[in-house]
Structure formats: structure tokens, C-alpha cells
Scaffold this motif. Structure first.
Motif, PDB file in Angstrom:
ATOM      1  N   LYS A  76      -3.118  34.461  18.029  1.00  0.00           N
ATOM      2  CA  LYS A  76      -2.348  34.201  19.241  1.00  0.00           C
ATOM      3  C   LYS A  76      -0.860  34.219  18.916  1.00  0.00           C
ATOM      4  CE  LYS A  76      -5.874  31.986  21.919  1.00  0.00           C
ATOM      5  NZ  LYS A  76      -6.395  30.761  22.460  1.00  0.00           N
ATOM      6  N   SER A  77      -0.047  34.191  19.965  1.00  0.00           N
ATOM      7  CA  SER A  77       1.382  34.402  19.735  1.00  0.00           C
ATOM      8  C   SER A  77       2.062  33.220  19.069  1.00  0.00           C
ATOM      9  CB  SER A  77       2.075  34.733  21.058  1.00  0.00           C
ATOM     10  OG  SER A  77       1.602  33.879  22.069  1.00  0.00           O
ATOM     11  N   PHE A  78       1.446  32.031  19.124  1.00  0.00           N
ATOM     12  CA  PHE A  78       2.061  30.878  18.480  1.00  0.00           C
ATOM     13  C   PHE A  78       1.869  30.990  16.979  1.00  0.00           C
ATOM     14  CE2 PHE A  78       2.002  26.607  16.685  1.00  0.00           C
ATOM     15  CZ  PHE A  78       3.176  26.087  17.196  1.00  0.00           C
ATOM     16  N   THR A  85      13.706  38.111  22.450  1.00  0.00           N
ATOM     17  CA  THR A  85      12.526  38.427  23.253  1.00  0.00           C
ATOM     18  C   THR A  85      11.380  38.929  22.374  1.00  0.00           C
ATOM     19  OG1 THR A  85      13.526  40.581  23.666  1.00  0.00           O
ATOM     20  CG2 THR A  85      13.725  38.941  25.408  1.00  0.00           C
ATOM     21  N   SER A  96       8.738  38.445  19.585  1.00  0.00           N
ATOM     22  CA  SER A  96       8.102  37.230  19.058  1.00  0.00           C
ATOM     23  C   SER A  96       8.248  37.103  17.541  1.00  0.00           C
ATOM     24  CB  SER A  96       6.630  37.181  19.457  1.00  0.00           C
ATOM     25  OG  SER A  96       5.962  38.285  18.902  1.00  0.00           O
ATOM     26  N   TYR A 149      11.285  34.789  17.066  1.00  0.00           N
ATOM     27  CA  TYR A 149      11.312  33.480  17.725  1.00  0.00           C
ATOM     28  C   TYR A 149      11.680  32.364  16.755  1.00  0.00           C
ATOM     29  CZ  TYR A 149       9.122  35.060  22.073  1.00  0.00           C
ATOM     30  OH  TYR A 149       8.856  35.661  23.274  1.00  0.00           O
ATOM     31  N   MET A 190       8.971  29.047  19.917  1.00  0.00           N
ATOM     32  CA  MET A 190       7.563  29.025  19.529  1.00  0.00           C
ATOM     33  C   MET A 190       6.853  27.867  20.249  1.00  0.00           C
ATOM     34  SD  MET A 190       6.258  31.297  17.719  1.00  0.00           S
ATOM     35  CE  MET A 190       6.833  32.331  16.434  1.00  0.00           C
ATOM     36  N   SER A 229       7.661  26.423  22.970  1.00  0.00           N
ATOM     37  CA  SER A 229       7.547  26.586  24.420  1.00  0.00           C
ATOM     38  C   SER A 229       6.328  27.419  24.778  1.00  0.00           C
ATOM     39  CB  SER A 229       8.832  27.189  24.987  1.00  0.00           C
ATOM     40  OG  SER A 229       8.981  28.512  24.553  1.00  0.00           O
ATOM     41  N   LEU A 230       5.824  28.227  23.822  1.00  0.00           N
ATOM     42  CA  LEU A 230       4.607  28.999  24.091  1.00  0.00           C
ATOM     43  C   LEU A 230       3.405  28.086  24.301  1.00  0.00           C
ATOM     44  CD1 LEU A 230       4.939  31.803  21.400  1.00  0.00           C
ATOM     45  CD2 LEU A 230       5.438  31.980  23.829  1.00  0.00           C
ATOM     46  N   ARG A 272       3.159  25.699  26.048  1.00  0.00           N
ATOM     47  CA  ARG A 272       3.109  25.284  27.445  1.00  0.00           C
ATOM     48  C   ARG A 272       2.381  26.346  28.284  1.00  0.00           C
ATOM     49  NH1 ARG A 272       3.128  23.648  31.666  1.00  0.00           N
ATOM     50  NH2 ARG A 272       4.656  22.489  32.874  1.00  0.00           N
ATOM     51  N   GLY A 273       2.102  27.506  27.656  1.00  0.00           N
ATOM     52  CA  GLY A 273       1.509  28.620  28.390  1.00  0.00           C
ATOM     53  C   GLY A 273       0.040  28.430  28.705  1.00  0.00           C
ATOM     54  N   TYR A 333      -3.248  28.045  26.128  1.00  0.00           N
ATOM     55  CA  TYR A 333      -3.616  26.814  25.428  1.00  0.00           C
ATOM     56  C   TYR A 333      -4.013  25.703  26.399  1.00  0.00           C
ATOM     57  CZ  TYR A 333      -1.298  29.314  21.734  1.00  0.00           C
ATOM     58  OH  TYR A 333      -0.931  30.269  20.841  1.00  0.00           O
TER      59      TYR A 333
END
Lengths: 281, 321
Positions: free
Chosen positions: A67-69, A222, A224, A227, A232, A234-235, A237-238, A241
Motif C-alpha cells: 500500500k502507499s503508506f 505529489t 509518493s 513524501y 505519509m 495523512s494517507l 486518514r484515507g 485503512y
């Protein structure tokens, strides 16, 4: 006299109770966070406050895979940008402060007045122009715009100047000159070591401030791979998750951990620095 | 030294060059650029070319009449007040407690370290942490409040306007009261101790000492705390953005968040955002001017004023002669 002593004791008890309550208030959210980082989402849903850690740390960590985190990337980028900004700010602020204290030049007083005047001008309200400028020169998605502006840190120049005024004796500078040292050499080899205590305090604050900043990195970065830690975070909060409570708490814990280490190692200097920052005389 | 003909003054200029250049490029230029963009039609993703508007103040008029912007300014003020009033009261109370010699509070160092701690933690992290802590229907705060019997049913803090604002204000308060306290304690420690001794000998109570000696002497530092808090509060961004993205129904949409949304979240209205930024910038400049006035070297200013007066008088006398 006796009643005064009794009332003092009652007041003292109240003071300790309030202070202990506030101390718990400071620690409790982080305690919940660290413990829940080791618990499974199901356990957290059953009972979200527990004082006992569980054994789901590894499975919570596994959620981040793919995942992006990516806390490691965020950590490295934050280290680079905050470290760079701190070095720039500390070195050049000391240099500027030295120019203000050691030499008498015509524009010295106006320059100092100017520094005082721009002390509080924040980067945030000029963010639109900064973004457009960086976009034009291709510096978006780069850590450079987070580092170089730190060379001009008015508040640190102000602090360093106050410190130098109190500690620097021009005799040292003069004797270095007699020994044939150049001005730049004198600054690097003689003045900088004198300024070490002030530099250390200011370095901590710049580092933490830069590490925590969100607005400017958020508008510039922008990609990743670039970042910083707060972006990181703030992701988390997406939506991806939303149902992974344990993983969210773990992610948050990872971003707090380095700050906790810094803080509890250096808290003495940090508290002294906060107190010093307010005393202008 | 002089007779060797070395002019050291030039090093004052040389050593200031990095600061000045960086300031001009990364601070002054973006400021002017932001102001300029406020008068143009610059909008749209990835656009860099722009034209000046025929009606130069269009963006400013539009922004000032924009109900969302107006509301966001009000929201910023409300949340700041909800955080600052309890913050300054509590930090004053703690300052009084920690500095009253009669109490001799032990463990002050540890209390300071713990109460200041939230201030250095990333605001972004804290916003998301509190979002989870105030979760609904299951969340640590709801669980605790129900366990203590303060709530009968779980409260949805995120969906109600005032609880959402209350939590944002609480986070700000919680992060900053420790800082204010340390600053104020430092201020009290800077007061001449003989004043307190004299008052004690005269039989003043600690309440009297606090209100008649400590508070008046803290005036400058209190103003400093007030103004820096206002400047910081005006730019409140990280917490309202990550706590509820400005919701519910824009109840926590601060001015900074409004500006960010105008420019960077979908609409790319750089010109409007720039105009709104400049309005904020002007407010901050006014506050900074007050702070500058407060922080200038008073003695030096007095000295220079006297010097000017002396020169002027000398000139006048010269003219007369």
C-alpha cells in the motif's frame, strides 16, 4: 498559623492532583496508540482501551505491504529534508548573526531592524506564489525547496545574535587577526565552537519544526516516493485503512517514535530552549 | 589594525549575503508573486501564463463576498478563542502554582517535560490519532466516557458542529498550554526577586503577590504569547485538515484550509487563493507590527531618539548662529 499551614496543604494536594491529571492527559493518547498498535482490529472494536499489549504487531505491519503508506520512505525523506534544513539554518544564521555582532557596518542596524520586522512572516500565506515559482523552475517533487529557504531563518538569526552579544568578546577576534587568521577562517574555527550550545538548542527546534511541517510539503510533493513523514501520515486518514484500526495505530506510532526518542533524550535542553526563546533581554 | 588599511566592515556585508539572497529569492519573491497572482486570471491545473484582470480587484471583491471564506474566518476566530482562553488561564494558574515559593511543588521538571510533550509531536499525526480516539460508535473516548457513566450512549463527535470544533480547539489547547506555561514561568523567574521578598515581609498573601506584582510584570510576555498565538492560530491548517477535512458541513473549515482547497484540491483557483492569502497576509503584518513594537530594544530606541534630538538641536543652534 496552623490554619494557614492546613490550607497550604490542601492547596498543595489540589495542585498535585491537577498536575498528575494533566500529565496523564499528555501521555494517555499516546499510550492508547502504542498499545492498540499491537492489537487486532477485532480486539480494538471489542474494547478500544486496553492497558495490555497484544500480539498482532506483525500482522498490523503486514497490512502496509503493497500500500502507499511506506514509513521507511517517509522517514528517509524527512531525515534528508529536515537534516538539510537544520544544517543550512544553523550555519548561515550563525554567520549572519556574527556579521551583525562582530563588524560595524553602515547598514548593520537597518538590517537588524529588517530581520525583526520579518520575524513572523509565515511561509504558509505566500504558499501560492512559492508553489508557482517552484513549479516553473521544476522544483516540485524535490526536497530542495524544503531545505534551501532555511538559509534565511530570521528568528534564529535573532536568537544567535542575542547569544553572541552575551558571549563573544572581540578580543578573541582581534588576537586571531594578529595571528594572521582570515575572517572566514576565524568564524569557522573560533566563533562556531563558541556558539555550540546555542546551535544545539536551535538545531533541535529547527529539526522538529521542519520534521512536523505539512503545508509546504503537501503542496509541492505529489510523487509518493518523495513524501515526507507528515504526508505519509495523512494517507492513514484515507479509505484504504478505514477498517484497519490496528494498522492505523501502528502507522501513527511509527511516526511518533523518532520524536519521542529525540524528546526524552533532549527534553532538558528543549524545555530550557522554550524558556529562553521568550526572554528577549 | 586601522593603519594596515584593512577594512573589516566589508565582511559584515559579505557574511550577510547568503541570508539576504535566500530571503529575496525564497521569501520576498514568492510574497510579491502571490500578491501579483491575486490580480490575474491564473487558474487551472499546470498553467503558468496569466493575464492581469481588467478590474484589478475582482478576485479580492469575490473572495471578500464569498460566504465560505467569511465563514472560514469566523470559524478560525471561534476555534482560536475556544483554545486560547482556557489555554492562557490554565497556563497562568500553573505558573502561579509553580512559582509560589510557599508551595514548593516537587517534580516540576518532570511535570514540565510531560505537559510540554504534545507540542513537539507532528500535528498531522495528532489530528489522525484524535480522529481515531473520538471514533463512533466504538472509540477510546466513547468507551471511557460510558465506562465512567458520563455518557449513556456513544456520541458522534465527528458529525456535530460544536463537538467537532470543540475537539479541534481542545487539540490546539492540549498542544500549546505547556508551551505557554514554560514561557510564562521563564517570565516570572526574570522578575527581580527582591520585589517578592519585600511583598512577603509586608505580609502580602500569595494571591495578592500574584495579582499585584507578578501579573503586571508579565504584561509584555503575556502580550507576546497572545500575538504569537494569534499569528499561529490564523494559519491553523494541519489539525482541521486531517481531523475532519474541514467538516462536518464546514464547521472546522479554517481560513488556511479554505485557501488550500481553492488552489490545490480540484479547483486550481490560484488567483482566488492568492487574493485570500494576501488578505490573511495583511492581518498577519498588522499583528507582526504589534509584536515588533513589543520586541524592539526599548533602551536602544530611547537612546537613538535622544541622539537624533541632540543632533537636531545642534543643527538648529548652528542655524541660529
Amino acid at each position: 498559623m496552623k490554619s494557614l499551614k492546613a490550607s497550604t496543604n490542601i492547596t498543595k494536594t489540589i495542585i498535585y492532583v491537577v498536575c498528575i491529571f494533566l500529565a496523564i492527559l499528555s501521555v494517555f493518547p499516546f499510550l492508547v496508540m502504542f498499545i492498540n498498535a499491537t492489537r487486532s482490529t477485532f480486539q480494538i472494536q471489542q474494547d478500544s482501551v486496553s492497558l495490555l499489549p497484544s500480539k498482532y504487531l506483525a500482522s498490523n505491519w503486514a497490512v502496509f505491504k503493497g500500500k502507499s503508506f511506506n514509513p521507511v520512505v517517509g522517514f528517509v525523506n524527512s531525515m534528508l529534508s529536515s537534516g538539510g534544513a537544520t544544517l543550512c539554518a544553523v550555519y548561515f544564521s550563525s554567520l549572519t548573526a556574527y556579521a551583525l555582532v562582530a563588524y560595524s557596518w553602515k547598514l548593520r542596524q537597518p538590517f537588524f531592524t529588517f530581520i525583526l520586522a520579518v520575524l513572523m512572516i509565515p511561509a504558509q500565506v505566500t504558499g501560492i506564489g512559492f508553489y508557482q515559482f517552484m513549479y516553473r523552475i521544476g522544483w516540485t517533487n524535490s526536497l530542495l525547496p524544503l531545505i534551501f529557504p532555511a538559509i534565511a531563518s530570521p528568528s534564529m538569526v535573532f536568537f544567535m545574535r542575542q547569544y553572541l552579544m552575551a558571549t563573544l568578546s572581540l578580543d578573541i577576534v582581534n588576537s586571531a587577526r594578529i595571528d594572521g587568521a582570515g575572517e572566514f577562517y576565524t568564524f569557522n574555527r573560533i566563533i562556531l565552537p563558541i556558539m555550540k550550545p546555542a546551535m544545539a538548542t536551535q538545531a533541535i527546534f529547527t529539526f522538529v519544526f521542519s520534521w512536523n511541517s505539512l503545508f509546504i510539503p503537501l503542496i509541492l510533493l505529489t510523487n509518493s516516493k518523495k513524501y515526507t513523514m507528515p504526508i505519509m501520515v495523512s494517507l492513514l486518514r484515507g479509505d484504504i485503512y478505514k477498517t484497519e484500526y490496528g494498522a492505523v495505530y501502528l502507522g501513527l506510532s511509527l511516526t511518533v517514535l523518532p520524536l519521542f526518542v529525540i524528546y526524552f533524550l533532549l527534553s532538558k535542553y528543549i524545555i530550557a530552549g522554550v524558556a529562553l526563546g521568550a526572554l528577549k533581554e | 589594525m586601522r593603519n594596515k588599511g584593512v577594512n573589516y566592515a566589508k565582511y559584515g556585508y559579505i557574511f550577510s549575503i547568503p541570508f539576504v539572497l535566500t530571503f529575496l529569492i525564497f521569501s520576498l519573491y514568492p510574497t510579491i508573486f502571490t500578491a501579483v497572482i491575486g490580480f490575474t486570471d491564473l487558474r487551472g491545473m499546470g498553467r503558468t501564463e496569466f493575464n492581469f484582470l481588467k478590474q484589478p480587484f475582482d478576485n479580492f471583491v469575490l473572495i471578500l463576498n464569498n460566504p465560505t471564506f467569511r465563514k472560514s474566518l469566523g470559524t478560525t476566530a471561534i476555534i482560536w478563542l475556544m483554545n486560547f482562553i482556557p489555554q492562557i488561564l490554565l497556563s497562568l494558574l500553573l505558573t502561579a502554582w509553580f512559582t509560589t515559593r510557599r508551595f514548593k511543588i516537587r517534580g516540576q521538571g518532570a511535570f514540565k517535560v510531560l505537559l510540554y510533550m504534545p507540542n513537539i509531536i507532528t500535528a498531522a499525526t495528532i489530528a489522525i490519532l484524535f480522529n481515531s480516539l473520538f471514533g463512533y460508535p466504538k472509540g477510546p473516548v466513547n468507551d471511557l466516557f460510558m465506562r465512567f457513566g458520563w455518557l449513556d450512549a456513544p456520541a458522534n463527535f465527528h458529525m456535530q458542529k460544536w463537538t467537532a470544533r470543540g475537539v479541534v480547539a481542545f487539540i490546539q489547547f492540549w498542544m500549546w498550554y505547556g508551551n505557554s506555561m514554560i514561557v510564562l514561568i521563564a517570565g516570572v523567574l526574570g522578575i527581580d526577586p527582591t520585589l517578592f521578598e519585600a511583598a512577603e515581609i509586608d505580609g502580602a498573601t500569595s494571591t495578592q503577590i500574584f495579582f499585584k506584582i507578578t501579573l503586571p510584570r508579565l504584561k509584555t510576555i503575556l502580550l507576546y504569547v497572545l500575538i504569537t498565538s494569534m499569528i499561529g492560530g490564523l494559519q491553523m491548517f494541519d489539525i482541521p485538515r486531517l481531523f475532519l477535512w474541514g467538516g462536518p458541513d464546514s464547521a472546522t473549515l479554517t481560513a488556511s484550509l479554505f485557501i488550500y482547497n481553492q488552489a490545490f484540491s480540484g479547483s486550481y483557483l490560484y488567483n482566488r487563493a492568492a487574493a485570500a492569502s494576501m488578505i490573511m497576509f495583511l492581518i498577519i503584518v498588522v499583528l507582526s507590527a504589534a509584536l515588533f513594537h513589543l520586541m524592539r530594544d526599548k533602551d536602544e530606541a530611547k537612546f537613538r531618539k535622544a541622539e537624533r534630538l541632540r543632533i537636531r538641536n545642534a543643527k538648529k543652534q548652528g542655524e541660529l548662529v
